[in-house]
Design a protein around this motif. Sequence first.
Motif, PDB file in Angstrom:
ATOM      1  N   VAL A  77       0.928  -1.157   0.185  1.00  0.00           N
ATOM      2  CA  VAL A  77       0.134  -0.230   0.017  1.00  0.00           C
ATOM      3  C   VAL A  77       0.920   1.876   0.023  1.00  0.00           C
ATOM      4  CG1 VAL A  77      -1.726   1.424   1.118  1.00  0.00           C
ATOM      5  CG2 VAL A  77      -1.778  -1.147   1.295  1.00  0.00           C
ATOM      6  N   GLN A  78       2.094   1.525   0.589  1.00  0.00           N
ATOM      7  CA  GLN A  78       2.602   2.812   1.027  1.00  0.00           C
ATOM      8  C   GLN A  78       3.274   2.927  -0.467  1.00  0.00           C
ATOM      9  OE1 GLN A  78       4.924   1.735   4.321  1.00  0.00           O
ATOM     10  NE2 GLN A  78       4.007   1.849   5.781  1.00  0.00           N
ATOM     11  N   ASN A  79       3.809   1.856  -0.787  1.00  0.00           N
ATOM     12  CA  ASN A  79       4.768   1.468  -2.704  1.00  0.00           C
ATOM     13  C   ASN A  79       3.327   2.694  -3.379  1.00  0.00           C
ATOM     14  OD1 ASN A  79       7.092   0.702  -1.752  1.00  0.00           O
ATOM     15  ND2 ASN A  79       6.581  -1.842  -1.793  1.00  0.00           N
ATOM     16  N   CYS A  80       2.971   2.260  -3.723  1.00  0.00           N
ATOM     17  CA  CYS A  80       1.326   2.615  -4.083  1.00  0.00           C
ATOM     18  C   CYS A  80       1.556   3.950  -3.900  1.00  0.00           C
ATOM     19  CB  CYS A  80       0.465   2.122  -4.468  1.00  0.00           C
ATOM     20  SG  CYS A  80       0.461  -0.032  -4.237  1.00  0.00           S
ATOM     21  N   ALA A  81       1.476   4.235  -2.611  1.00  0.00           N
ATOM     22  CA  ALA A  81       0.785   5.895  -2.115  1.00  0.00           C
ATOM     23  C   ALA A  81       1.814   6.968  -2.797  1.00  0.00           C
ATOM     24  CB  ALA A  81       0.715   5.944  -0.698  1.00  0.00           C
ATOM     25  N   ARG A  82       3.372   5.586  -2.641  1.00  0.00           N
ATOM     26  CA  ARG A  82       4.563   6.286  -3.128  1.00  0.00           C
ATOM     27  C   ARG A  82       4.619   6.867  -4.096  1.00  0.00           C
ATOM     28  NH1 ARG A  82       7.890   2.876  -1.471  1.00  0.00           N
ATOM     29  NH2 ARG A  82       7.339   3.685   1.056  1.00  0.00           N
ATOM     30  N   THR A  83       4.649   5.743  -5.341  1.00  0.00           N
ATOM     31  CA  THR A  83       4.733   5.747  -6.674  1.00  0.00           C
ATOM     32  C   THR A  83       3.370   7.099  -7.455  1.00  0.00           C
ATOM     33  OG1 THR A  83       5.531   4.154  -6.949  1.00  0.00           O
ATOM     34  CG2 THR A  83       4.449   4.920  -8.696  1.00  0.00           C
ATOM     35  N   PHE A  84       2.247   6.471  -6.854  1.00  0.00           N
ATOM     36  CA  PHE A  84       0.942   7.734  -7.919  1.00  0.00           C
ATOM     37  C   PHE A  84       1.167   8.788  -6.658  1.00  0.00           C
ATOM     38  CE2 PHE A  84      -1.497   3.362  -7.360  1.00  0.00           C
ATOM     39  CZ  PHE A  84      -1.612   2.663  -9.460  1.00  0.00           C
ATOM     40  N   LEU A 127      -7.505  -1.979   4.921  1.00  0.00           N
ATOM     41  CA  LEU A 127      -7.514  -0.587   5.517  1.00  0.00           C
ATOM     42  C   LEU A 127      -7.044   0.723   5.934  1.00  0.00           C
ATOM     43  CD1 LEU A 127     -11.739  -0.133   6.400  1.00  0.00           C
ATOM     44  CD2 LEU A 127      -9.592   0.366   8.360  1.00  0.00           C
ATOM     45  N   ARG A 128      -6.839  -0.285   7.264  1.00  0.00           N
ATOM     46  CA  ARG A 128      -5.099   0.681   8.408  1.00  0.00           C
ATOM     47  C   ARG A 128      -4.768   1.148   7.100  1.00  0.00           C
ATOM     48  NH1 ARG A 128      -2.471  -2.619  12.565  1.00  0.00           N
ATOM     49  NH2 ARG A 128      -1.721  -3.507  10.778  1.00  0.00           N
ATOM     50  N   ALA A 129      -3.861   1.042   6.029  1.00  0.00           N
ATOM     51  CA  ALA A 129      -2.713   1.464   5.347  1.00  0.00           C
ATOM     52  C   ALA A 129      -3.227   2.500   4.542  1.00  0.00           C
ATOM     53  CB  ALA A 129      -2.067   0.623   4.403  1.00  0.00           C
ATOM     54  N   ALA A 130      -4.462   2.209   3.969  1.00  0.00           N
ATOM     55  CA  ALA A 130      -5.302   3.009   3.457  1.00  0.00           C
ATOM     56  C   ALA A 130      -5.172   4.088   4.101  1.00  0.00           C
ATOM     57  CB  ALA A 130      -6.142   2.539   2.990  1.00  0.00           C
TER      58      ALA A 130
END
Length: 268
Positions: A77-84, A127-130
């Motif tokens: 989840v963190q990698n997705c948010a970092r990339t996007f 859910l928590r990470a998001a």
Amino acid sequence: MDISGFALVTGAGSGIGKACAVSFVEEGAAGVALLDINGKALEDVKEKLTSLSQHEEFQCLSFEVDMRNEKDVADAVQNCARTFGRLDYVVNAAGIAFKNIGGAACAETTDWQRVLDVNLNGTFYCLRAAAQQMLRQSYLESVIDGRSLQRGSIVNIASLAGLVGVTQSTAYCASKHAVVGLTKTTALDYAKEGIRVNAVCPGMIKTPLIVPGSEIERATTDFVKTRTPIGRWGTPEEVANVIVFLCGGRSSLMTGASLSVDGGYTTQ
């Protein structure tokens, strides 16, 4: 459906998760992240989405993840948010179904734990990470009228077994009821913070888990015909349409809801 941001879908390798990923692309998402335990299936879906997208700078990410692994889920989840750069829509579609023949008296602890680990714990980890990411980001604006919509929208996949009892489904039924509860309490926690959390409760959906010609298909088909008012199987695409609606701007007043997509079963 007023979809313009970045989506993350778990269980994206097949069934409802895959249908959601396709729907996000068709509705104009800028990027989609795919999480699944099946790496080969992920690559096939990623190839399909890339060919479908009309977005000039469309991004598609894939992560082979076991939803029972807390750290791996959080890292993905963190990698997705970092990339996007942000994370606008999250769909928790990963799950497993299991029959406890003989009911609770005959249920093995290992089977109980496995179902709860995937269906409930995995949903919670994602859910928590998001939510942590969404609380840090700005509001997404509507592409239709420019209003501030939300910091993020999360949709959890429960089941009709999250609303009613189902025989010989001790672990599955408990896990899906818990997902509905998790949805409601999280929706209350973050309603004023710009994060919406809803659930979808599918009924009998024809996914790859239903093997053609199998005993399960024969038994379930009879159930569909005799107990489901609409009288037929649902499709993953029909469920995905509701999920993507709940993610986007057209459902901006909805949070904490658990929508039945079950051909009328739970109205009885």
